[in-house]
Design an enzyme around this catalytic site. Structure first.
Site, mmCIF file in Angstrom:
data_model
loop_
_atom_site.group_PDB
_atom_site.id
_atom_site.type_symbol
_atom_site.label_atom_id
_atom_site.label_comp_id
_atom_site.label_asym_id
_atom_site.label_seq_id
_atom_site.Cartn_x
_atom_site.Cartn_y
_atom_site.Cartn_z
ATOM 1 N N HIS A 1 -24.860 19.489 -29.874
ATOM 2 C CA HIS A 1 -26.091 19.521 -30.678
ATOM 3 C C HIS A 1 -26.152 18.536 -31.830
ATOM 4 O O HIS A 1 -27.189 18.430 -32.491
ATOM 5 C CB HIS A 1 -26.351 20.934 -31.208
ATOM 6 C CG HIS A 1 -25.412 21.352 -32.294
ATOM 7 N ND1 HIS A 1 -25.647 21.103 -33.619
ATOM 8 C CD2 HIS A 1 -24.234 21.980 -32.263
ATOM 9 C CE1 HIS A 1 -24.663 21.578 -34.350
ATOM 10 N NE2 HIS A 1 -23.776 22.115 -33.541
HETATM 11 N N1 UDP Z 1 -22.771 29.882 -30.494
HETATM 12 C C1 UDP Z 1 -23.527 30.899 -29.947
HETATM 13 N N2 UDP Z 1 -24.214 30.642 -28.795
HETATM 14 C C2 UDP Z 1 -24.176 29.436 -28.166
HETATM 15 C C3 UDP Z 1 -23.395 28.404 -28.730
HETATM 16 C C4 UDP Z 1 -22.719 28.661 -29.902
HETATM 17 O O1 UDP Z 1 -23.556 32.019 -30.491
HETATM 18 O O2 UDP Z 1 -24.826 29.270 -27.144
HETATM 19 C C5 UDP Z 1 -22.031 30.164 -31.720
HETATM 20 C C6 UDP Z 1 -20.591 29.746 -31.691
HETATM 21 O O3 UDP Z 1 -19.792 30.719 -31.044
HETATM 22 C C7 UDP Z 1 -20.292 29.604 -33.174
HETATM 23 C C8 UDP Z 1 -21.608 29.086 -33.741
HETATM 24 O O4 UDP Z 1 -22.600 29.392 -32.769
HETATM 25 O O5 UDP Z 1 -20.012 30.857 -33.746
HETATM 26 C C9 UDP Z 1 -21.564 27.596 -33.976
HETATM 27 O O6 UDP Z 1 -22.818 27.153 -34.370
HETATM 28 P P1 UDP Z 1 -23.374 25.693 -34.071
HETATM 29 O O7 UDP Z 1 -22.565 25.069 -33.000
HETATM 30 O O8 UDP Z 1 -24.851 25.825 -33.856
HETATM 31 O O9 UDP Z 1 -23.223 24.936 -35.460
HETATM 32 P P2 UDP Z 1 -21.982 24.226 -36.193
HETATM 33 O O10 UDP Z 1 -20.832 25.179 -36.180
HETATM 34 O O11 UDP Z 1 -21.716 22.935 -35.496
HETATM 35 O O12 UDP Z 1 -22.492 24.000 -37.592
#
Ligand code: UDP
Length: 370
Positions: free
Chosen positions: A208
């Site tokens: 993403h």
């Molecule tokens: N996550 C989720 N569903 C999905 C993909 C990711 O619940 O389909 C969760 C993942 O397990 C983690 C969080 O979303 O707890 C990560 O968020 P994201 O990847 O959107 O943002 P980042 O961590 O990169 O800021």
């Protein structure tokens, strides 16, 4: 203390779910949702799954450009902060909601508490890096998840109010991991997604980051997923709606055996990581969860805010968008012959311990730093 906490995105809802019970036991929370993520699969579903309180204020400021979105949040937050007159505003992570919450509060002279302070990719092309640098320099309390984050803050002259608290995401994962530990959880997920999933018999992917929504980058990572996927080892790609829209616009196609699915619930995401042959991601949260769960992880980035995970000898490795490198690391970390045994052993021996971040944060918030 009366604390306005500001959330807006999926990972912020997940972090808030780890903090909210401890925060509410000790302080008065006013819960504000900017609406940066607004659809059911990225936001709405997490309120019920994770037992989050209904927001006291919902700004509905999702969509638009970075500037437009941040401006709408600032305009929405100011009267709320005037009316609520909190002792502190708490923001999480590195999103536009973090930036707007920190800036609106600091301009009104309200102390800011920044959760996940001190993380750095040292890449200012990333919007997240800009948001977190500004939030760190406005914060009164800087709640750092790792010693590296503490050192990063010190290097920028930030020492007052820095507390090494641990990682809220680890604490939530520790709380729910027992629920997904049995490989039989894959049966219901398989049936729902319409893909055969056996322990160690698939890859779980999420993509993403803004840099991975450029057409050349999308073609490169789609190529990696297509090369890694096989009839007996499908890739489950839980696709962020923003990435899906960028792929559709650029006409990027997925390979055979790559199943593109809607964003999944938190427990499903944890389950799919735990029982996978390997995880492929550019997410900050997913790369940490994969490491805590012991799953091999290819990080499709050239930098990381979590260098302790990708150091030598670990199960996580930065591969950028280099297909040859990615395939070599996949074979090294998750050799085809042993992924089933490795996944079963990982799940059977899983023991994840909370870092105690929620308690450390609510204790520190009880008084202003010296
Ligand atoms: N996550 C989720 N569903 C999905 C993909 C990711 O619940 O389909 C969760 C993942 O397990 C983690 C969080 O979303 O707890 C990560 O968020 P994201 O990847 O959107 O943002 P980042 O961590 O990169 O800021």
């Amino acid at each position: 203390m009366k604390i306005v906490s500001v959330v807006g995105t999926r990972p912020q809802l997940i972090k808030a779910a780890a903090l909210q019970p401890a925060l509410r036991a000790r302080h008065d929370e006013v819960f504000v949702d900017t609406g940066q993520h607004w659809d059911e699969s990225m936001a709405g579903a997490f309120f019920s799954e994770l037992g989050l309180a209904k927001p006291d204020h919902a700004l509905g400021a999702g969509g638009g450009s970075h500037a437009g979105q941040t401006a709408a949040m600032l305009i929405g937050l100011e009267p709320i902060l005037h009316a609520e007159r909190p002792d502190a505003v708490l923001v999480y992570g590195d999103t536009n909601s973090t930036l707007a919450g920190a800036l609106a509060a600091a301009k009104l002279g309200i102390p800011v508490a920044h959760v996940e302070a001190g993380l750095r990719s040292f890449d200012r092309r990333m919007p997240e890096e800009l948001n977190r640098v500004v939030a760190d320099h406005l914060a009164t309390w800087s709640f750092a998840p790792t010693p590296t984050a503490v050192a990063n803050l010190r290097a920028e002259g930030i020492e007052r109010g820095v507390v090494l608290v641990g990682d809220l995401m680890k604490d939530l994962a520790a709380r729910v991991s027992a629920e997904v530990r049995d490989p039989s959880v894959l049966e219901a997920i398989s049936a729902r997604l319409g893909v055969a999933l056996a322990p160690g018999g698939y890859l779980f992917a999420t993509i993403h980051r803004q840099e991975n929504r450029e057409p050349a980058a999308m073609a490169a990572w789609a190529g990696i997923l297509a090369a890694a996927a096989a009839a007996d080892r499908p890739v489950i790609l839980a696709l962020h709606p923003g990435t899906r829209a960028a792929m559709d616009r650029a006409g990027v196609s997925r390979g055979p055996h790559v199943a593109v699915v809607e964003p999944l619930e938190y427990r499903t995401s944890l389950a799919l990581q735990l029982h996978a042959a390997a995880v492929v991601t550019d997410s900050g949260g997913v790369q940490r969860e994969a490491a805590w769960l012991g799953a091999p992880c290819l990080v499709l980035r050239s930098s990381t805010e979590w260098p302790e995970l990708t150091g030598t000898g670990g199960q996580s490795v930065l591969v950028g968008l280099d297909q040859e490198r990615a395939m070599a690391e996949l074979e090294r970390l998750a050799p085809r012959a042993s992924t089933m045994t490795a996944a079963r052993r990982r799940a059977a021996t899983l023991s994840l311990v909370s870092s105690g971040a929620a308690e450390a944060i609510v204790n520190a918030l009880a008084r202003l730093p010296d």
